[in-house]
Design a protein around this motif. Structure first.
Motif, mmCIF file in Angstrom:
data_model
loop_
_atom_site.group_PDB
_atom_site.id
_atom_site.type_symbol
_atom_site.label_atom_id
_atom_site.label_comp_id
_atom_site.label_asym_id
_atom_site.label_seq_id
_atom_site.Cartn_x
_atom_site.Cartn_y
_atom_site.Cartn_z
ATOM 1 N N TYR A 50 -12.933 -14.147 3.165
ATOM 2 C CA TYR A 50 -12.354 -14.281 4.504
ATOM 3 C C TYR A 50 -13.087 -13.345 5.456
ATOM 4 O O TYR A 50 -13.159 -12.146 5.212
ATOM 5 C CB TYR A 50 -10.868 -13.917 4.488
ATOM 6 C CG TYR A 50 -10.055 -14.730 3.510
ATOM 7 C CD1 TYR A 50 -9.745 -16.065 3.768
ATOM 8 C CD2 TYR A 50 -9.588 -14.165 2.328
ATOM 9 C CE1 TYR A 50 -9.003 -16.810 2.865
ATOM 10 C CE2 TYR A 50 -8.848 -14.900 1.422
ATOM 11 C CZ TYR A 50 -8.554 -16.226 1.694
ATOM 12 O OH TYR A 50 -7.817 -16.958 0.797
ATOM 13 N N SER A 86 -4.708 -11.734 2.547
ATOM 14 C CA SER A 86 -4.719 -11.219 1.172
ATOM 15 C C SER A 86 -3.424 -11.576 0.448
ATOM 16 O O SER A 86 -3.446 -12.106 -0.669
ATOM 17 C CB SER A 86 -4.885 -9.692 1.175
ATOM 18 O OG SER A 86 -6.125 -9.319 1.702
ATOM 19 N N GLU A 129 -10.311 -2.554 4.881
ATOM 20 C CA GLU A 129 -9.785 -2.252 6.217
ATOM 21 C C GLU A 129 -10.116 -0.813 6.580
ATOM 22 O O GLU A 129 -9.960 0.081 5.762
ATOM 23 C CB GLU A 129 -8.268 -2.467 6.255
ATOM 24 C CG GLU A 129 -7.601 -2.115 7.561
ATOM 25 C CD GLU A 129 -8.218 -2.803 8.779
ATOM 26 O OE1 GLU A 129 -8.531 -2.085 9.759
ATOM 27 O OE2 GLU A 129 -8.410 -4.027 8.759
ATOM 28 N N VAL A 168 -6.779 -2.464 -2.323
ATOM 29 C CA VAL A 168 -6.986 -2.159 -0.910
ATOM 30 C C VAL A 168 -7.934 -0.972 -0.790
ATOM 31 O O VAL A 168 -7.703 0.068 -1.403
ATOM 32 C CB VAL A 168 -5.642 -1.830 -0.212
ATOM 33 C CG1 VAL A 168 -5.869 -1.551 1.267
ATOM 34 C CG2 VAL A 168 -4.641 -2.958 -0.406
ATOM 35 N N SER A 182 -9.209 -6.943 6.630
ATOM 36 C CA SER A 182 -7.874 -7.407 6.242
ATOM 37 C C SER A 182 -6.781 -7.127 7.250
ATOM 38 O O SER A 182 -5.786 -7.833 7.274
ATOM 39 C CB SER A 182 -7.502 -6.869 4.866
ATOM 40 O OG SER A 182 -7.366 -5.484 4.891
ATOM 41 N N VAL A 239 -7.454 -10.119 -5.285
ATOM 42 C CA VAL A 239 -7.948 -9.999 -3.915
ATOM 43 C C VAL A 239 -8.403 -8.562 -3.693
ATOM 44 O O VAL A 239 -7.730 -7.611 -4.089
ATOM 45 C CB VAL A 239 -6.859 -10.350 -2.874
ATOM 46 C CG1 VAL A 239 -7.404 -10.198 -1.454
ATOM 47 C CG2 VAL A 239 -6.321 -11.759 -3.083
ATOM 48 N N GLY A 266 -3.243 -7.525 6.225
ATOM 49 C CA GLY A 266 -3.217 -7.991 4.844
ATOM 50 C C GLY A 266 -2.649 -9.388 4.712
ATOM 51 O O GLY A 266 -2.416 -9.890 3.614
ATOM 52 N N THR A 299 -16.148 -2.109 6.560
ATOM 53 C CA THR A 299 -16.578 -3.310 5.844
ATOM 54 C C THR A 299 -18.094 -3.415 5.726
ATOM 55 O O THR A 299 -18.617 -3.736 4.660
ATOM 56 C CB THR A 299 -15.993 -4.573 6.508
ATOM 57 O OG1 THR A 299 -14.567 -4.537 6.377
ATOM 58 C CG2 THR A 299 -16.518 -5.847 5.870
ATOM 59 N N ILE A 350 -3.853 -6.955 -5.846
ATOM 60 C CA ILE A 350 -4.593 -6.725 -4.601
ATOM 61 C C ILE A 350 -5.081 -5.284 -4.625
ATOM 62 O O ILE A 350 -4.292 -4.357 -4.797
ATOM 63 C CB ILE A 350 -3.727 -6.952 -3.338
ATOM 64 C CG1 ILE A 350 -3.283 -8.409 -3.233
ATOM 65 C CG2 ILE A 350 -4.518 -6.549 -2.086
ATOM 66 C CD1 ILE A 350 -2.394 -8.705 -2.023
ATOM 67 N N ASP A 378 -11.228 -10.119 1.279
ATOM 68 C CA ASP A 378 -10.713 -10.143 2.649
ATOM 69 C C ASP A 378 -11.411 -9.017 3.403
ATOM 70 O O ASP A 378 -11.022 -7.857 3.300
ATOM 71 C CB ASP A 378 -9.194 -9.969 2.624
ATOM 72 C CG ASP A 378 -8.535 -10.237 3.965
ATOM 73 O OD1 ASP A 378 -9.247 -10.514 4.941
ATOM 74 O OD2 ASP A 378 -7.293 -10.141 4.031
ATOM 75 N N SER A 411 -9.159 -6.157 -0.552
ATOM 76 C CA SER A 411 -8.922 -6.055 0.892
ATOM 77 C C SER A 411 -9.655 -4.849 1.453
ATOM 78 O O SER A 411 -9.485 -3.737 0.955
ATOM 79 C CB SER A 411 -7.426 -5.890 1.170
ATOM 80 O OG SER A 411 -6.722 -7.025 0.755
#
Length: 191
Positions: free
Chosen positions: A124, A66, A81, A104, A60, A77, A63, A109, A102, A57, A79
């Motif tokens: 995504y 995600s 951000e 994070v 994200s 996943v 989220g 990115t 998940i 993601d 994520s």
């Protein structure tokens, strides 16, 4: 006279074992979470592929995508951000929901994608709408730095029809609601 209260942005999980759970509030944060109606369409497109998949993601935000992926049995996943407040809110939600798959990352990115990676099954891409350059660079980096494999699925949400799509990506689903287009591609095998 009663003062009007601003309507709360409630982000609800639309399917899977976390269905109807509400994510943390994103009021006072300038983001645009994927709407529930859009998520239902996107995850109906992905329903045959999401179970046991690895997902990335890229922007994200809340989220939303995600957690929806994990709820629908994605294996893991990642994520990404850059907004620290959102990263903390997402980590708290993951803890409250007892989610363990998940990861994070508080990161930019583009910087994260600008290194050789391990391919993901589903990616995504939902960057800020008015930053076409950010979307186009993300697409280029996914290709260039090995983040996708043959038959990876790539979901893109945007408002600009003139975006860069590699020749090796095939459009398999497309829908528009209002000014928002959402598309699903898969990476074709090279002939």
């Amino acid at each position: 006279m009663k003062k009007k209260t601003k309507k709360q942005k409630k982000i609800r999980i639309t399917g899977g074992f976390l269905k109807n759970r509400v994510l943390h509030s994103v009021n006072k944060i300038n983001i645009r979470p994927t709407r529930n109606r859009v998520k239902q369409v996107v995850f109906s497109w992905l329903q045959k592929y999401i179970k046991n998949s690895t997902c990335l993601d890229c922007f994200s935000g809340s989220g939303n995508l995600s957690i929806e992926s994990v709820s629908r049995l994605a294996k893991s996943v990642t994520s990404l951000e850059k907004n620290y407040t959102l990263v903390n809110k997402l980590r708290k939600t993951i803890k409250n929901f007892s989610i363990t798959n998940i990861s994070v990352f508080h990161t930019n990115t583009l910087q994260w994608l600008k290194k050789n990676g391990t391919p993901y099954d589903i990616i995504y891409l939902d960057p800020p709408f008015y930053n076409k350059t950010l979307l186009n660079q993300s697409v280029q980096y996914l290709e260039k730095y090995n983040w996708i494999h043959k038959n990876s699925f790539i979901y893109i949400e945007h408002i600009d029809n003139n975006i860069y799509i590699p020749d090796t990506w095939k459009l398999i689903k497309k829908k528009k609601i209002g000014i928002v287009s959402f598309l699903l591609f898969y990476k074709k095998n090279k002939n």
